[in-house]
Design a protein around this motif. Sequence first.
Motif, PDB file in Angstrom:
ATOM      1  N   GLY A 190     -11.699 -20.342  41.777  1.00  0.00           N
ATOM      2  CA  GLY A 190     -12.096 -21.603  41.144  1.00  0.00           C
ATOM      3  C   GLY A 190     -12.374 -21.505  39.661  1.00  0.00           C
ATOM      4  N   GLY A 191     -12.235 -20.307  39.067  1.00  0.00           N
ATOM      5  CA  GLY A 191     -12.524 -20.134  37.637  1.00  0.00           C
ATOM      6  C   GLY A 191     -11.286 -20.326  36.774  1.00  0.00           C
ATOM      7  N   GLY A 192     -11.423 -20.039  35.482  1.00  0.00           N
ATOM      8  CA  GLY A 192     -10.362 -20.318  34.522  1.00  0.00           C
ATOM      9  C   GLY A 192      -9.059 -19.618  34.845  1.00  0.00           C
ATOM     10  N   VAL A 193      -9.119 -18.325  35.146  1.00  0.00           N
ATOM     11  CA  VAL A 193      -7.897 -17.584  35.479  1.00  0.00           C
ATOM     12  C   VAL A 193      -7.463 -17.927  36.904  1.00  0.00           C
ATOM     13  N   GLY A 194      -8.443 -18.032  37.807  1.00  0.00           N
ATOM     14  CA  GLY A 194      -8.135 -18.252  39.216  1.00  0.00           C
ATOM     15  C   GLY A 194      -7.350 -19.532  39.466  1.00  0.00           C
ATOM     16  N   VAL A 195      -7.763 -20.646  38.835  1.00  0.00           N
ATOM     17  CA  VAL A 195      -7.052 -21.911  39.115  1.00  0.00           C
ATOM     18  C   VAL A 195      -5.587 -21.800  38.701  1.00  0.00           C
ATOM     19  N   ALA A 196      -5.344 -21.097  37.601  1.00  0.00           N
ATOM     20  CA  ALA A 196      -3.957 -20.943  37.138  1.00  0.00           C
ATOM     21  C   ALA A 196      -3.202 -19.978  38.046  1.00  0.00           C
ATOM     22  N   ALA A 197      -3.850 -18.888  38.453  1.00  0.00           N
ATOM     23  CA  ALA A 197      -3.178 -17.906  39.317  1.00  0.00           C
ATOM     24  C   ALA A 197      -2.771 -18.550  40.646  1.00  0.00           C
ATOM     25  N   VAL A 198      -3.675 -19.347  41.211  1.00  0.00           N
ATOM     26  CA  VAL A 198      -3.356 -20.004  42.486  1.00  0.00           C
ATOM     27  C   VAL A 198      -2.133 -20.908  42.309  1.00  0.00           C
ATOM     28  N   GLN A 199      -2.162 -21.749  41.277  1.00  0.00           N
ATOM     29  CA  GLN A 199      -1.069 -22.725  41.128  1.00  0.00           C
ATOM     30  C   GLN A 199       0.268 -22.039  40.823  1.00  0.00           C
ATOM     31  N   ILE A 200       0.237 -20.992  39.998  1.00  0.00           N
ATOM     32  CA  ILE A 200       1.488 -20.302  39.656  1.00  0.00           C
ATOM     33  C   ILE A 200       2.050 -19.611  40.902  1.00  0.00           C
ATOM     34  N   ALA A 201       1.161 -18.980  41.678  1.00  0.00           N
ATOM     35  CA  ALA A 201       1.631 -18.310  42.895  1.00  0.00           C
ATOM     36  C   ALA A 201       2.177 -19.330  43.898  1.00  0.00           C
ATOM     37  N   VAL A 202       1.454 -20.436  44.095  1.00  0.00           N
ATOM     38  CA  VAL A 202       1.907 -21.461  45.049  1.00  0.00           C
ATOM     39  C   VAL A 202       3.275 -22.000  44.631  1.00  0.00           C
ATOM     40  N   SER A 203       3.478 -22.165  43.313  1.00  0.00           N
ATOM     41  CA  SER A 203       4.757 -22.714  42.823  1.00  0.00           C
ATOM     42  C   SER A 203       5.909 -21.753  43.106  1.00  0.00           C
ATOM     43  N   ARG A 204       5.598 -20.493  43.398  1.00  0.00           N
ATOM     44  CA  ARG A 204       6.619 -19.495  43.721  1.00  0.00           C
ATOM     45  C   ARG A 204       6.762 -19.302  45.229  1.00  0.00           C
ATOM     46  N   GLY A 205       6.181 -20.208  45.991  1.00  0.00           N
ATOM     47  CA  GLY A 205       6.333 -20.143  47.441  1.00  0.00           C
ATOM     48  C   GLY A 205       5.437 -19.114  48.099  1.00  0.00           C
TER      49      GLY A 205
END
Length: 311
Positions: A152-167
């Motif tokens: 839920g933090g600054g890096v985490g929100v981006a890491a989750v979305q980038i990973a999800v976008s890669r399936g």
Amino acid sequence: MPKAYIYSGFGGPEVESLADLPRPVPGPGELLVAVRAAGVNPVDWKRRAGFRPLGAPPTELPAVFGGEIAGVVERLGPDVAGFAVGDAVFGNTVGGGYAEYALLPAQLTAHKPASLSWADAATLPIAAATAYDGVLQLDLPPGATLLVTGAGGGVGVAAVQIAVSRGIHVVGTASAAKEAFVTSLGARHVAYGPGAVDRIRAVAPQGVDAVYDLVGGVALKEAAELVADRTKLISGGDRGTVAELGGFPVARQRTAAVLDALAELVTDGVLNPFVTATFPLERAGAALRAVEEGHARGKVVIEIPPRPALS
Ligand SMILES: NC(=O)c1ccc[n+]([C@@H]2O[C@H](COP(=O)([O-])OP(=O)(O)OC[C@H]3O[C@@H](n4cnc5c(N)ncnc54)[C@H](OP(=O)(O)O)[C@@H]3O)[C@@H](O)[C@H]2O)c1
């Protein structure tokens, strides 16, 4: 004189102040930028507390807080190509970013698309770029399962979305209060604390293929139990523990190409940096406290109003 938020010693918040500092002069290859937004990161208060990132030169005091900004080019140093006065840009600063004026190294700076907000652009050079670099480093195929601690933090929100976008299937640990937020990013939320490993196993019965740790310490040690292949264990903030466990620190690329890629992800609607709190420069201390307390939701950003261009 222009304003900057500085620390004049190493310690706690008592060494911080808003100061009048001469406008920086761009050296060879540098841009002088009128800052419109500056991202706030844990490393900012850690440096004030005396921490020196690996490879960083000793901090000269007084030092200006911050490392990621977006703003308007005001002056070009010698030997700069590809930028002009008036360009909207974002990047990693030389010498701090919680300030009305800051320096960017032109080679590592990106042009800001008009549709990207100043605040969102200011979150990309450190937080989102660290997320992006880590996800690429793990090199997981679609369908793999990734555990992100501190989702839920600054890096985490981006890491989750980038990973999800890669399936990639993502399990994200965060406080119980962030369940809806982390779920909205496309991850399975698991509350941290006692029993977290069992709860992760329950939502990922087939196991996790990789861990991207953004918390360190005990949370990292527990997460490591879940991944057999330690080349798939990385940490953004705890180099010591991850090395002890046979894993690796996130390998930062620090290129303008990564910044361009991130800007495209935001403008394409794939990545939302989730700027959840903004502060004026005069309240930079409050912005820093919001991150230093350790429970930030997405990103905290300092915003500075537009000023007339320098003559
Ligand atoms: N290597 C690099 O270049 C680089 C770059 C950026 C950041 N970092 C490092 O990466 C780490 C994360 O940075 P960040 O910017 O994402 O920090 P942040 O915005 O402060 O977020 C940290 C998050 O962790 C959550 N948290 C706290 N304790 C937790 C626990 N035990 N388990 C799971 N979540 C927990 C917090 O909120 P809740 O408690 O409410 O869930 C918060 O959302 C920091 O150590 C930072 O220094 C490294």
